[in-house]
Motif scaffolding. Structure first.
Motif, PDB file in Angstrom:
ATOM      1  N   THR A   6       0.820  -1.553   0.628  1.00 17.82           N
ATOM      2  CA  THR A   6       0.066  -0.143  -0.418  1.00 17.82           C
ATOM      3  C   THR A   6       0.681   1.377   0.435  1.00 17.82           C
ATOM      4  OG1 THR A   6      -1.624  -1.527   1.156  1.00 17.82           O
ATOM      5  CG2 THR A   6      -1.793   1.219   0.670  1.00 17.82           C
ATOM      6  N   ALA A   7       1.726   1.424   0.833  1.00 19.12           N
ATOM      7  CA  ALA A   7       3.208   2.691   0.706  1.00 19.12           C
ATOM      8  C   ALA A   7       3.265   2.978  -0.266  1.00 19.12           C
ATOM      9  CB  ALA A   7       3.737   2.179   1.673  1.00 19.12           C
ATOM     10  N   VAL A   8       3.987   1.628  -1.361  1.00 18.22           N
ATOM     11  CA  VAL A   8       4.681   2.036  -1.911  1.00 18.22           C
ATOM     12  C   VAL A   8       3.538   2.369  -3.809  1.00 18.22           C
ATOM     13  CG1 VAL A   8       5.880   0.482  -3.913  1.00 18.22           C
ATOM     14  CG2 VAL A   8       6.269   0.091  -1.465  1.00 18.22           C
ATOM     15  N   ARG A   9       2.485   1.586  -3.450  1.00 15.70           N
ATOM     16  CA  ARG A   9       1.190   2.360  -4.124  1.00 15.70           C
ATOM     17  C   ARG A   9       0.661   3.755  -4.185  1.00 15.70           C
ATOM     18  NH1 ARG A   9      -3.242   2.684  -3.477  1.00 15.70           N
ATOM     19  NH2 ARG A   9      -3.941   0.794  -2.078  1.00 15.70           N
ATOM     20  N   GLU A  10       0.947   4.050  -2.969  1.00 17.33           N
ATOM     21  CA  GLU A  10       0.231   5.872  -2.564  1.00 17.33           C
ATOM     22  C   GLU A  10       0.834   5.996  -2.671  1.00 17.33           C
ATOM     23  OE1 GLU A  10      -2.262   6.585  -1.385  1.00 17.33           O
ATOM     24  OE2 GLU A  10      -3.848   4.840  -1.318  1.00 17.33           O
ATOM     25  N   MET A  11       2.449   6.406  -2.737  1.00 18.06           N
ATOM     26  CA  MET A  11       3.839   7.093  -3.077  1.00 18.06           C
ATOM     27  C   MET A  11       3.435   7.268  -4.031  1.00 18.06           C
ATOM     28  SD  MET A  11       5.797   8.798  -1.853  1.00 18.06           S
ATOM     29  CE  MET A  11       6.940   8.381  -0.266  1.00 18.06           C
ATOM     30  N   LYS A  12       3.416   6.138  -5.043  1.00 22.07           N
ATOM     31  CA  LYS A  12       4.003   6.559  -6.606  1.00 22.07           C
ATOM     32  C   LYS A  12       2.599   6.895  -7.017  1.00 22.07           C
ATOM     33  CE  LYS A  12       5.512   4.923 -10.501  1.00 22.07           C
ATOM     34  NZ  LYS A  12       7.050   5.356 -10.039  1.00 22.07           N
ATOM     35  N   GLU A  13       1.204   6.878  -6.762  1.00 19.00           N
ATOM     36  CA  GLU A  13      -0.450   7.282  -6.953  1.00 19.00           C
ATOM     37  C   GLU A  13      -0.012   9.373  -6.243  1.00 19.00           C
ATOM     38  OE1 GLU A  13      -3.472   3.476  -6.619  1.00 19.00           O
ATOM     39  OE2 GLU A  13      -3.625   5.595  -5.819  1.00 19.00           O
ATOM     40  N   GLU A  14       0.646   9.043  -5.304  1.00 16.20           N
ATOM     41  CA  GLU A  14       0.395  10.719  -4.768  1.00 16.20           C
ATOM     42  C   GLU A  14       1.209  11.352  -4.964  1.00 16.20           C
ATOM     43  OE1 GLU A  14      -0.764  10.967  -1.039  1.00 16.20           O
ATOM     44  OE2 GLU A  14      -2.459  10.047  -0.722  1.00 16.20           O
ATOM     45  N   THR A  15       2.611  10.970  -5.756  1.00 14.85           N
ATOM     46  CA  THR A  15       3.680  11.975  -6.097  1.00 14.85           C
ATOM     47  C   THR A  15       4.632  11.525  -7.075  1.00 14.85           C
ATOM     48  OG1 THR A  15       5.620  10.240  -4.643  1.00 14.85           O
ATOM     49  CG2 THR A  15       4.462  12.328  -3.393  1.00 14.85           C
ATOM     50  N   GLY A  16       4.018  10.673  -7.294  1.00 12.55           N
ATOM     51  CA  GLY A  16       5.430   9.601  -8.863  1.00 12.55           C
ATOM     52  C   GLY A  16       6.055   9.491  -8.586  1.00 12.55           C
ATOM     53  N   MET A  17       6.825   9.170  -6.942  1.00 13.49           N
ATOM     54  CA  MET A  17       8.074   8.331  -6.845  1.00 13.49           C
ATOM     55  C   MET A  17       7.902   7.012  -6.451  1.00 13.49           C
ATOM     56  SD  MET A  17       9.143  12.378  -4.574  1.00 13.49           S
ATOM     57  CE  MET A  17      10.943  11.807  -4.776  1.00 13.49           C
ATOM     58  N   GLU A  18       9.072   6.836  -6.282  1.00 12.66           N
ATOM     59  CA  GLU A  18       9.036   5.538  -6.442  1.00 12.66           C
ATOM     60  C   GLU A  18       9.925   5.225  -4.898  1.00 12.66           C
ATOM     61  OE1 GLU A  18       8.805   2.909  -8.781  1.00 12.66           O
ATOM     62  OE2 GLU A  18       9.083   4.959  -9.822  1.00 12.66           O
ATOM     63  N   LEU A  19       9.333   4.117  -4.054  1.00 16.57           N
ATOM     64  CA  LEU A  19       9.530   4.623  -2.389  1.00 16.57           C
ATOM     65  C   LEU A  19      10.283   3.001  -2.251  1.00 16.57           C
ATOM     66  CD1 LEU A  19       8.582   4.891   0.792  1.00 16.57           C
ATOM     67  CD2 LEU A  19       7.245   3.516   0.779  1.00 16.57           C
ATOM     68  N   GLN A  20      11.650   3.498  -1.135  1.00 16.54           N
ATOM     69  CA  GLN A  20      11.744   1.844  -0.992  1.00 16.54           C
ATOM     70  C   GLN A  20      12.051   2.219   0.135  1.00 16.54           C
ATOM     71  OE1 GLN A  20      15.975   2.488  -1.452  1.00 16.54           O
ATOM     72  NE2 GLN A  20      16.554   0.798  -0.456  1.00 16.54           N
ATOM     73  N   VAL A  21      11.044   0.869   1.147  1.00 19.08           N
ATOM     74  CA  VAL A  21      11.006   0.731   2.744  1.00 19.08           C
ATOM     75  C   VAL A  21      11.808   0.367   3.221  1.00 19.08           C
ATOM     76  CG1 VAL A  21       9.371  -0.442   4.034  1.00 19.08           C
ATOM     77  CG2 VAL A  21       8.633   0.383   1.740  1.00 19.08           C
ATOM     78  N   ILE A  22      12.096   0.872   4.275  1.00 15.02           N
ATOM     79  CA  ILE A  22      12.921   0.199   5.394  1.00 15.02           C
ATOM     80  C   ILE A  22      12.935  -0.282   6.129  1.00 15.02           C
ATOM     81  CG2 ILE A  22      14.352   1.446   7.411  1.00 15.02           C
ATOM     82  CD1 ILE A  22      14.418   4.136   6.518  1.00 15.02           C
TER      83      ILE A  22
END
Lengths: 202, 202
Positions: B98-114
């Motif tokens: 969800t976090a990766v998807r929402e980061m993409k949807e809301e900002t366009g950016m890739e999220l590398q989860v810690i």
């Protein structure tokens, strides 16, 4: 920015109500949006009143290097949850006074409020995707005898003074409110519980 | 601990509903309690299901030593508010996804989860006095081009990469979500944005 065309009050209750909005955003998307609110009237909704006062306070207080928590029964989960002491601001009440009153009611203790930059204790929205409820955080030192004799009849509260080890256990094993979780993480990690306030000295 | 005698569903909506409970606590106090919930059924309420999965995620991410924020139009306040990127967990979805998807949807950016100790990213209740909604916080690094081309039609979002000075301005001048406010205070005060995670190394 979106435009709200209509607001319908779906329930008529005392402490929480549900409202439905029809609106359209700047992309032309038609929205039917639901909002839960402490307000019992459309006029009282923050989307109309833009009222900056908090609905509630949460208190981040320490006593002898322990953080003051309440373990409280909550109907929303039908169980116990660890929270910061907190409560609703009454009509006309300054929210610092709310903090002192709620600390007394929930724990029996006296709260000595720390004076901080208003920017870090102003009302923040708890979950703005579903509600216009806003909470201000008050910081302070708690002292005195712990007692439940000032507790309201509607409440079931156990006071917990937690050192870092106990905070770690709570985060790991217990049900926790999210703003309490955040404060506990930093209480555990930081050398001094109010050290971060030094960055906001006036 | 209190006993719940009956639960009434007051509304029949998709994303938020209001429920009324009748109960009695261990002091004999009879309570009529109101709960707003993401659940559309009584069976789905957390007071029955005791479901531990989060309803939503909030993402505390940095990009080149700036914190990733979204300035978002919200109907609940009919205005703009600064928040951590966030969103609802879909059925069957792991909340990290969800976090990766929402980061993409809301900002366009890739999220590398810690990867962090589960105790600090487990679901916390946003405002348990009025709702059973719970949010998990996910920590990570964001990278890539900022764009709104993945944004949902229902959303109006501006991405803000904020350094410490801008975070201070936001806390002082803007409307802010409370969990965002807490992360910003520590982002400003701490030497390293994820320094506090060192206390929770597995």
């Amino acid at each position: 920015m979106a435009t709200i065309h209509s607001i319908t009050k779906l329930t008529d209750k005392k402490y929480v109500n549900l409202y439905e909005l029809d609106g359209m955003n700047s992309k032309g998307y038609k929205s039917h949006y639901l909002i839960a609110s402490r307000s019992d009237s459309i006029e009282g909704l923050k989307l109309i009143s833009h009222r900056a006062q908090p609905d509630a306070v949460a208190i981040y207080a320490v006593c002898d290097d322990k953080v003051v928590l309440v373990k409280q029964y909550r109907y929303a989960i039908n169980g116990w949850i660890y929270e910061l002491p907190a409560g609703l601001v009454e009509d006309g009440e300054d929210y610092h006074d709310t903090a002192v009153r709620e600390m007394k009611e929930e724990t029996g203790m006296e709260l000595q409020v720390i004076k901080v930059d208003p920017m870090i204790e102003k009302a923040g929205f708890t979950s703005v995707g579903m509600t216009d409820e806003a909470t201000a955080t008050v910081y302070g030192y708690a002292s005195g005898e712990i007692t439940n004799k000032f507790e309201e009849a509607s409440e079931e509260i156990e006071v917990v003074l937690a050192d870092k080890e106990e905070c770690r256990r709570i985060l790991k094993e217990e049900t926790v409110a999210v703003i309490c979780q955040y404060q506990l993480m930093h209480f555990i990690a930081d050398e001094k519980p109010f050290g971060f306030l030094d960055s906001f000295k006036q």
